[in-house]
Design a protein around this motif. Structure first.
Motif, PDB file in Angstrom:
ATOM      1  N   CYS A  98       0.613  -1.535   0.017  1.00 41.14           N
ATOM      2  CA  CYS A  98       0.038   0.027  -0.309  1.00 41.14           C
ATOM      3  C   CYS A  98       0.714   1.486   0.260  1.00 41.14           C
ATOM      4  O   CYS A  98       0.271   2.751  -0.086  1.00 41.14           O
ATOM      5  N   ALA A  99       1.827   1.025   0.490  1.00 36.84           N
ATOM      6  CA  ALA A  99       2.937   2.447   0.401  1.00 36.84           C
ATOM      7  C   ALA A  99       4.099   2.248  -0.837  1.00 36.84           C
ATOM      8  O   ALA A  99       4.233   3.390  -1.215  1.00 36.84           O
ATOM      9  N   PHE A 102       2.704   2.429  -4.209  1.00 33.79           N
ATOM     10  CA  PHE A 102       2.257   3.981  -5.165  1.00 33.79           C
ATOM     11  C   PHE A 102       3.822   4.952  -5.298  1.00 33.79           C
ATOM     12  O   PHE A 102       3.980   5.784  -6.058  1.00 33.79           O
ATOM     13  N   ASN A 103       4.952   4.846  -4.391  1.00 30.49           N
ATOM     14  CA  ASN A 103       6.187   5.653  -3.895  1.00 30.49           C
ATOM     15  C   ASN A 103       6.829   5.188  -5.122  1.00 30.49           C
ATOM     16  O   ASN A 103       7.293   6.078  -5.919  1.00 30.49           O
ATOM     17  N   TRP A 113       1.947  12.972  -9.691  1.00 32.42           N
ATOM     18  CA  TRP A 113       1.001  12.393  -8.394  1.00 32.42           C
ATOM     19  C   TRP A 113       0.456  12.310  -9.697  1.00 32.42           C
ATOM     20  O   TRP A 113      -1.100  12.787 -10.361  1.00 32.42           O
ATOM     21  N   CYS A 120      -4.307  10.631  -3.298  1.00 30.41           N
ATOM     22  CA  CYS A 120      -2.623  11.071  -2.127  1.00 30.41           C
ATOM     23  C   CYS A 120      -3.194  10.715  -0.961  1.00 30.41           C
ATOM     24  O   CYS A 120      -2.252  10.285   0.079  1.00 30.41           O
ATOM     25  N   TRP A 123      -2.801   7.385   0.395  1.00 30.81           N
ATOM     26  CA  TRP A 123      -1.694   6.491  -0.095  1.00 30.81           C
ATOM     27  C   TRP A 123      -0.848   7.551   1.550  1.00 30.81           C
ATOM     28  O   TRP A 123       0.136   6.276   2.134  1.00 30.81           O
ATOM     29  N   ASN A 124      -1.196   8.412   1.577  1.00 25.68           N
ATOM     30  CA  ASN A 124      -0.569   9.104   2.866  1.00 25.68           C
ATOM     31  C   ASN A 124      -0.812   8.625   4.178  1.00 25.68           C
ATOM     32  O   ASN A 124       0.016   8.262   5.000  1.00 25.68           O
ATOM     33  N   ASP A 127       0.657   4.929   4.586  1.00 22.51           N
ATOM     34  CA  ASP A 127       1.791   5.083   4.694  1.00 22.51           C
ATOM     35  C   ASP A 127       2.374   5.457   5.444  1.00 22.51           C
ATOM     36  O   ASP A 127       3.139   4.528   6.542  1.00 22.51           O
ATOM     37  N   LYS A 206       4.249  15.347   0.536  1.00 22.97           N
ATOM     38  CA  LYS A 206       4.247  14.918   1.443  1.00 22.97           C
ATOM     39  C   LYS A 206       4.845  15.533   2.916  1.00 22.97           C
ATOM     40  O   LYS A 206       5.354  14.455   3.683  1.00 22.97           O
TER      41      LYS A 206
END
Length: 211
Positions: A98-99, A102-103, A113, A120, A123-124, A127, A206
């Protein structure tokens, strides 16, 4: 008697002009290589970064899945300490899924992005959530090993099933208080930053700090 025609006069100035222009073209080619060379090198760099990131993600997935499968397959490994280890492996596996994925997409697309502001935030949040959960699992393992070494006789009475379940539940619930809620509520940044994100959805943001 035949008279030979005189040789044509050579225009030395035109030769010098052509030679100088050729030298200028060569120097310009050396100083400014074609765009195709830059594009090919950029493609090679992106492919190299993609291979490394995919390799890291696959390694994380396989390693943590192997830990979970080993404890599930062998009954002798089902001890209280390994419950922490299995839960930690699950948290690290979710970090990879999950992190890190995307990174990797952000790195491969040059820091852009492409999934919108809501994804976003998702994702943050994931993370921060899974990374914090992984850290709290390490804290739980440290507490478990402390009692096992310092108080070995009292360890079975302290680390009962209820205690282990409560500690693991806390390791999964508490990170939500500093991940999903603050990020989706916009507490981690300023209003100007949020407005900029709405107007520029492709900009990656981020930075979880106040300006």
């Amino acid at each position: 008697m035949e008279v030979s025609e005189p040789p044509e006069e050579v225009n030395h100035s035109s030769i010098r002009t052509n030679l100088s222009s050729s030298l200028e073209d060569v120097s310009h080619f050396q100083d400014n290589p074609p765009d195709i060379i830059a594009e090919s090198s950029n493609v090679i760099l992106i492919a190299f970064k993609g291979i490394i990131m995919i390799g890291i993600i696959i390694t994380a997935l396989l390693g943590n899945a192997l830990v979970i499968a080993s404890v599930r397959r062998h009954r002798r490994l089902r001890v209280p300490t390994n419950r922490y280890v299995v839960s930690l492996a699950m948290a690290d596996l979710l970090v990879a899924v999950c992190a890190m994925t995307f990174n990797a997409s952000v790195e491969l697309f040059g820091g852009k992005w492409l999934l919108g502001s809501i994804m976003c935030d998702v994702w943050n949040s994931m993370d921060v959530y899974f990374s914090t959960a992984s850290i709290l699992h390490l804290c739980c393992i440290s507490v478990d090993r402390y009692y096992a070494i310092v108080k070995p006789l009292e360890y079975p009475a302290i680390m009962r099933t209820v205690t282990v379940t409560a500690m693991l539940s806390s390791a999964w619930i508490l990170p939500a208080l500093i991940s999903f809620i603050p990020i989706f509520m916009g507490w981690y940044t300023t209003q100007q930053h949020l407005d900029f994100r709405r107007k520029n959805p492709q900009s990656l943001s981020k930075h979880f700090r106040k300006n």
